[in-house]
Design a protein around this motif. Structure first.
Motif, PDB file in Angstrom:
ATOM      1  N   GLY A 285       0.819  -1.207   0.000  1.00  0.00           N
ATOM      2  CA  GLY A 285       0.000   0.000   0.000  1.00  0.00           C
ATOM      3  C   GLY A 285       0.851   1.255   0.000  1.00  0.00           C
ATOM      4  N   THR A 286       1.969   1.225   0.728  1.00  0.00           N
ATOM      5  CA  THR A 286       2.868   2.373   0.766  1.00  0.00           C
ATOM      6  C   THR A 286       3.442   2.664  -0.612  1.00  0.00           C
ATOM      7  OG1 THR A 286       3.452   2.118   3.095  1.00  0.00           O
ATOM      8  CG2 THR A 286       5.068   3.191   1.694  1.00  0.00           C
ATOM      9  N   SER A 287       3.814   1.626  -1.345  1.00  0.00           N
ATOM     10  CA  SER A 287       4.369   1.826  -2.685  1.00  0.00           C
ATOM     11  C   SER A 287       3.341   2.449  -3.624  1.00  0.00           C
ATOM     12  CB  SER A 287       4.866   0.495  -3.253  1.00  0.00           C
ATOM     13  OG  SER A 287       5.834  -0.069  -2.406  1.00  0.00           O
ATOM     14  N   ASN A 288       2.086   2.031  -3.509  1.00  0.00           N
ATOM     15  CA  ASN A 288       1.052   2.620  -4.359  1.00  0.00           C
ATOM     16  C   ASN A 288       0.696   4.034  -3.915  1.00  0.00           C
ATOM     17  OD1 ASN A 288       0.793   0.498  -6.191  1.00  0.00           O
ATOM     18  ND2 ASN A 288      -0.493  -0.651  -4.775  1.00  0.00           N
ATOM     19  N   LEU A 289       0.833   4.296  -2.631  1.00  0.00           N
ATOM     20  CA  LEU A 289       0.664   5.666  -2.162  1.00  0.00           C
ATOM     21  C   LEU A 289       1.775   6.551  -2.734  1.00  0.00           C
ATOM     22  CD1 LEU A 289      -0.634   7.847  -0.447  1.00  0.00           C
ATOM     23  CD2 LEU A 289       0.622   6.959   1.539  1.00  0.00           C
ATOM     24  N   LEU A 290       2.988   6.040  -2.789  1.00  0.00           N
ATOM     25  CA  LEU A 290       4.092   6.799  -3.384  1.00  0.00           C
ATOM     26  C   LEU A 290       3.828   7.081  -4.863  1.00  0.00           C
ATOM     27  CD1 LEU A 290       7.140   5.045  -1.686  1.00  0.00           C
ATOM     28  CD2 LEU A 290       6.496   7.458  -1.437  1.00  0.00           C
ATOM     29  N   SER A 291       3.251   6.114  -5.572  1.00  0.00           N
ATOM     30  CA  SER A 291       2.901   6.339  -6.971  1.00  0.00           C
ATOM     31  C   SER A 291       1.844   7.435  -7.087  1.00  0.00           C
ATOM     32  CB  SER A 291       2.395   5.045  -7.616  1.00  0.00           C
ATOM     33  OG  SER A 291       2.093   5.237  -8.976  1.00  0.00           O
ATOM     34  N   LYS A 292       0.908   7.426  -6.153  1.00  0.00           N
ATOM     35  CA  LYS A 292      -0.133   8.461  -6.137  1.00  0.00           C
ATOM     36  C   LYS A 292       0.478   9.831  -5.850  1.00  0.00           C
ATOM     37  CE  LYS A 292      -4.658   9.217  -3.861  1.00  0.00           C
ATOM     38  NZ  LYS A 292      -5.570   8.869  -4.970  1.00  0.00           N
ATOM     39  N   ILE A 293       1.461   9.875  -4.951  1.00  0.00           N
ATOM     40  CA  ILE A 293       2.174  11.124  -4.658  1.00  0.00           C
ATOM     41  C   ILE A 293       2.937  11.600  -5.889  1.00  0.00           C
ATOM     42  CG2 ILE A 293       4.097  12.097  -3.323  1.00  0.00           C
ATOM     43  CD1 ILE A 293       3.142  10.355  -0.961  1.00  0.00           C
ATOM     44  N   LEU A 294       3.556  10.666  -6.592  1.00  0.00           N
ATOM     45  CA  LEU A 294       4.264  11.028  -7.829  1.00  0.00           C
ATOM     46  C   LEU A 294       3.310  11.673  -8.827  1.00  0.00           C
ATOM     47  CD1 LEU A 294       6.619   7.976  -8.494  1.00  0.00           C
ATOM     48  CD2 LEU A 294       7.341  10.344  -8.162  1.00  0.00           C
ATOM     49  N   ARG A 295       2.130  11.132  -8.923  1.00  0.00           N
ATOM     50  CA  ARG A 295       1.156  11.660  -9.881  1.00  0.00           C
ATOM     51  C   ARG A 295       0.849  13.133  -9.604  1.00  0.00           C
ATOM     52  NH1 ARG A 295      -4.635   8.730 -11.358  1.00  0.00           N
ATOM     53  NH2 ARG A 295      -5.354  10.242 -12.903  1.00  0.00           N
ATOM     54  N   LYS A 296       0.863  13.501  -8.325  1.00  0.00           N
ATOM     55  CA  LYS A 296       0.558  14.886  -7.948  1.00  0.00           C
ATOM     56  C   LYS A 296       1.706  15.858  -8.246  1.00  0.00           C
ATOM     57  CE  LYS A 296      -2.708  13.613  -4.284  1.00  0.00           C
ATOM     58  NZ  LYS A 296      -2.999  13.672  -2.825  1.00  0.00           N
ATOM     59  N   GLN A 297       2.854  15.311  -8.632  1.00  0.00           N
ATOM     60  CA  GLN A 297       3.993  16.175  -8.947  1.00  0.00           C
ATOM     61  C   GLN A 297       3.881  16.791 -10.342  1.00  0.00           C
ATOM     62  OE1 GLN A 297       6.295  16.627  -6.338  1.00  0.00           O
ATOM     63  NE2 GLN A 297       4.708  15.359  -5.383  1.00  0.00           N
ATOM     64  N   PHE A 298       2.905  16.342 -11.098  1.00  0.00           N
ATOM     65  CA  PHE A 298       2.779  16.784 -12.486  1.00  0.00           C
ATOM     66  C   PHE A 298       1.439  17.475 -12.725  1.00  0.00           C
ATOM     67  CE2 PHE A 298       5.588  13.175 -12.177  1.00  0.00           C
ATOM     68  CZ  PHE A 298       6.708  13.625 -12.868  1.00  0.00           C
ATOM     69  N   LYS A 299       1.447  18.410 -13.633  1.00  0.00           N
ATOM     70  CA  LYS A 299       0.248  19.196 -13.918  1.00  0.00           C
ATOM     71  C   LYS A 299      -0.815  18.374 -14.634  1.00  0.00           C
ATOM     72  CE  LYS A 299       2.655  23.652 -14.182  1.00  0.00           C
ATOM     73  NZ  LYS A 299       3.008  24.798 -15.046  1.00  0.00           N
ATOM     74  N   THR A 300      -0.395  17.428 -15.446  1.00  0.00           N
ATOM     75  CA  THR A 300      -1.355  16.651 -16.229  1.00  0.00           C
ATOM     76  C   THR A 300      -1.097  15.150 -16.082  1.00  0.00           C
ATOM     77  OG1 THR A 300       0.007  16.551 -18.242  1.00  0.00           O
ATOM     78  CG2 THR A 300      -1.410  18.501 -17.947  1.00  0.00           C
ATOM     79  N   GLN A 301      -2.117  14.382 -16.368  1.00  0.00           N
ATOM     80  CA  GLN A 301      -2.008  12.929 -16.364  1.00  0.00           C
ATOM     81  C   GLN A 301      -0.994  12.460 -17.400  1.00  0.00           C
ATOM     82  OE1 GLN A 301      -2.870  10.512 -14.584  1.00  0.00           O
ATOM     83  NE2 GLN A 301      -3.171   8.664 -15.807  1.00  0.00           N
ATOM     84  N   GLN A 302      -0.974  13.119 -18.561  1.00  0.00           N
ATOM     85  CA  GLN A 302      -0.046  12.720 -19.620  1.00  0.00           C
ATOM     86  C   GLN A 302       1.407  12.879 -19.166  1.00  0.00           C
ATOM     87  OE1 GLN A 302      -1.141  11.551 -22.955  1.00  0.00           O
ATOM     88  NE2 GLN A 302       0.887  10.701 -22.571  1.00  0.00           N
ATOM     89  N   GLU A 303       1.704  13.962 -18.461  1.00  0.00           N
ATOM     90  CA  GLU A 303       3.069  14.180 -17.972  1.00  0.00           C
ATOM     91  C   GLU A 303       3.474  13.082 -16.994  1.00  0.00           C
ATOM     92  OE1 GLU A 303       4.114  18.847 -17.792  1.00  0.00           O
ATOM     93  OE2 GLU A 303       2.341  18.289 -16.620  1.00  0.00           O
TER      94      GLU A 303
END
Length: 448
Positions: A285-303
């Motif tokens: 779960g922690t690893s998938n939370l980190l992936s979710k945090i990574l997603r928030k580092q970018f302005k768009t889903q494509q990035e």
């Protein structure tokens, strides 16, 4: 005779009903695991249903699943005695996705844009075949025997190794595959994906875009005791958050992987039951939370989708790799990266060279030291999303050995003191495959 058959039929029916009754809560997870495995194995690696059922799905309870593949529709379905039917769909560029009844398969979706230039250099730094090499300090007869010993002989089903690739001083010195697999076969790394996920934080840190000592950027935690959890705590699996990871039962990990739409959200919602930096606990779960945090580092889903490939995977020529997403479009950073054995070896080589790939620095050299340093309260067995030998798990191997590890014995082993990368992919872990003996035999192939 008819009476005997009738009694046998009744007993069989009772047995089936007993199995269904006692395992009914698990049926959804069983069919979910099976459908996902079948879809990914077939559409990503072109495996037949028969091969998948006899190998990938040859697991207690999972064998109960009945599976079908719809090639024209690009999906697989599984159920157990017709109950709890699950479906997994294949999407080019994203791999397979286990879906629920509410998922709209007609909705448009983004896929990562990949840049994969041909590089006129031999493997591992280019796209050409590896050069023949011979090192005087290597006893190739011993080495080949050690590698052969990792595989089953005479149709035995014990070691269940699918592939081994060994790199020494940037050269392949040994390579072997089980029948039905070869250098082009994509194999699921399972939890080796965690090590891929963590590496992006090393890359972003090198780009001065994140600070691991800052609190995790999660607004839901801002006003409670979880606000003290740092990115460092998450990468070291030392957050103190509640999590249960036991694959022989219904637990947080199995419910997340085979029932959740948003896998990162599952860990995000867990309470704090320990103290950050004092409560090591392995958590997908922690690893998938980190992936979710990574997603928030970018302005768009494509990035976000592109970054995983442009900054690491395609950057080091792991062109075969596919990382699959959850239903929200977030990469399943805990479990779902597929690649050839040679490409998995490239990932290990990047760490062996402390983030430098053929002259280009992807993450700071200190990152390798960080991830290979024991995490507090892990008894020397875990670092930063990588496992360690500093506590002597493998007594006949060097203590500086560290490795990415996945379910059923997927391993990318890095031994800096020996300039070695050892990759083993298979269907058995330490309980059935003696990794210490394997490592010992490989290391004994090197003369003084």
């Amino acid at each position: 005779m008819k009476k005997t058959f009738k009694i046998a039929g009744i007993l069989l029916l009772i047995a089936i009903l007993y199995i269904v009754f006692t395992n009914y809560p698990k049926l959804e997870l069983i069919s979910g695991f099976s459908a996902k495995n079948v879809a990914s194995g077939h559409f990503i690696d072109n495996r037949s249903l028969d091969l998948i059922e006899k190998s990938d799905n040859d697991i207690k309870l999972i064998r109960l699943a009945n599976n079908t593949i719809d090639k024209s529709g690009n999906f697989a379905t599984s159920s157990v005695f017709g109950l709890q039917k699950r479906k997994a769909v294949y999407r080019e560029g994203l791999g397979s996705l286990l879906i629920d009844e509410d998922f709209d398969v007609t909705k448009p979706y983004l896929i990562p844009k990949r840049i994969q230039p041909k590089i006129d250099l031999p493997y591992p730094f280019g796209t050409n075949e590896p050069k023949d090499s011979a090192f005087s300090e290597v006893n190739y007869s011993k080495l080949n025997k050690a590698v052969a010993n990792a595989f089953d002989k005479n149709k035995a089903v014990e070691r269940r190794t699918r592939s081994v690739v060994i790199l020494y001083k940037d050269h392949i010195i040994a390579e072997k595959y089980e029948d039905g697999f070869d250098k082009n076969s994509r194999i699921l790394g399972w939890s080796m994906t965690k090590s891929i996920t963590a590496t992006y934080f090393g890359i972003l840190q090198y780009q001065n875009k994140i600070n691991l000592n800052n609190p995790a950027p999660i607004s839901e935690w801002a006003n409670d005791e979880r606000s003290k959890i740092t990115l460092n705590n998450l990468i070291q699996m030392n957050s103190g958050l509640e999590w249960e990871e036991k694959y022989d039962k219904i637990c947080d990990a199995t419910k997340m992987l085979f029932k959740s739409k948003d896998m990162g959200q599952v860990q995000l919602e867990k309470p704090l039951i320990g103290k950050p930096n004092s409560s090591w606990n392995y958590s997908s779960g922690t690893s998938n939370l980190l992936s979710k945090i990574l997603r928030k580092q970018f302005k768009t889903q494509q990035e976000y989708l592109d970054f995983w490939y442009s900054s690491l995977i395609d950057k080091i020529g792991m062109y075969s790799m596919i990382v699959e997403t959850d239903m929200t479009g977030t990469y399943v950073g805990s479990s779902y990266a597929w690649a050839t054995t040679r490409d998995w070896a490239k990932f290990g080589l990047l760490y062996l060279h402390n983030g430098n790939w053929n002259g280009e620095q992807l993450f700071d050299a200190s990152w390798s030291k960080y991830v290979s340093t024991p995490t507090a309260t892990s008894d020397g067995k875990y670092g930063g999303h990588l496992w360690l030998n500093s506590g002597g798990k493998y007594p006949d191997a060097p203590r500086d050995l560290y490795y990415a590890s996945g379910f059923q014995g997927q391993k990318v082993i890095i031994i800096p003191s020996k300039d070695l990368i050892i990759v083993r992919m298979g269907l058995t872990d330490d309980e059935s495959f003696d990794f210490n003996e394997f490592l010992k035999e490989v290391l004994e192939s090197f003369g003084k």
